[in-house]
Design an enzyme around this catalytic site. Sequence first.
Site, PDB file in Angstrom:
ATOM      1  N   GLY A 105     -56.322 -92.949 -20.868  1.00  0.00           N
ATOM      2  CA  GLY A 105     -55.299 -92.436 -21.765  1.00  0.00           C
ATOM      3  C   GLY A 105     -55.601 -91.064 -22.332  1.00  0.00           C
ATOM      4  CG  HIS A 106     -58.369 -88.294 -24.588  1.00  0.00           C
ATOM      5  ND1 HIS A 106     -59.235 -87.248 -24.396  1.00  0.00           N
ATOM      6  CD2 HIS A 106     -57.782 -88.071 -25.773  1.00  0.00           C
ATOM      7  CE1 HIS A 106     -59.196 -86.433 -25.429  1.00  0.00           C
ATOM      8  NE2 HIS A 106     -58.323 -86.911 -26.276  1.00  0.00           N
ATOM      9  CG  PHE A 107     -55.155 -85.853 -22.263  1.00  0.00           C
ATOM     10  CD1 PHE A 107     -54.343 -86.377 -23.254  1.00  0.00           C
ATOM     11  CD2 PHE A 107     -56.159 -84.977 -22.630  1.00  0.00           C
ATOM     12  CE1 PHE A 107     -54.519 -86.004 -24.587  1.00  0.00           C
ATOM     13  CE2 PHE A 107     -56.342 -84.606 -23.963  1.00  0.00           C
ATOM     14  CZ  PHE A 107     -55.526 -85.114 -24.939  1.00  0.00           C
ATOM     15  CB  VAL A 166     -60.321 -83.825 -21.997  1.00  0.00           C
ATOM     16  CG1 VAL A 166     -61.243 -83.194 -23.031  1.00  0.00           C
ATOM     17  CG2 VAL A 166     -59.662 -82.755 -21.145  1.00  0.00           C
TER      18      VAL A 166
END
Length: 154
Positions: A53-55, A60
Site C-alpha cells: 500500500g505504500h505505494f 517507497v
Amino acid sequence: MSNQMNTMDITEILKYLPHRYPFLLIDRVLDYTPGESLHAIKNVSINEPFFQGHFPIQPVMPGVLILEAMAQATGLLAFKTMSNDVPPPGVLYYFAGIDNARFRRVVVPGDQIHFEVKMIKERRGIGVFYGEARVDGEVACSAEIMCARREINQ
C-alpha cells in the site's frame, strides 16, 4: 587494542528485541562497542508487507518504519551497554522520543540500509542516541532517539 568485530546474527537479535515478523526490522548487527556505537543492516525486499500500500506503483519504505528500525538498533545498543549477556527477563527498552528527524533520500526495494547509532548519554534509565540510516553511503534519515529502560510484569 583488538580489531575483533562484535556481531549479532538474527538468532541473537531475537533474544534482545521483542519484535517479530513483520515488525522486526533489523537483519544483522555488523559491529558494536558497548556504551558507544552500533552498526546494523536491514535488507529491503519487495516482499515487505508495507509495499502493498505504500505505494503500489512506486514502492517507497515509509519513513516511520526507517525510524522504527533505527529505534530497534538503539535498543540493541542499550542492551549491549547494560550487559553483554542475554537481557534479564522482564526488561525492555521502549522508544521514548525523537528529535530532529530528517529525511533526505527515499528507500526502495533492493536497498540495504546501514544504521549507525551512537550513544550520547544515559541518565536514570533514559538513553539518548544519535542515528543515521544510509543507503549506498547517502544519508536517508537522521534523528536523535530516546529510549527508556523499563521492567515489565511477566
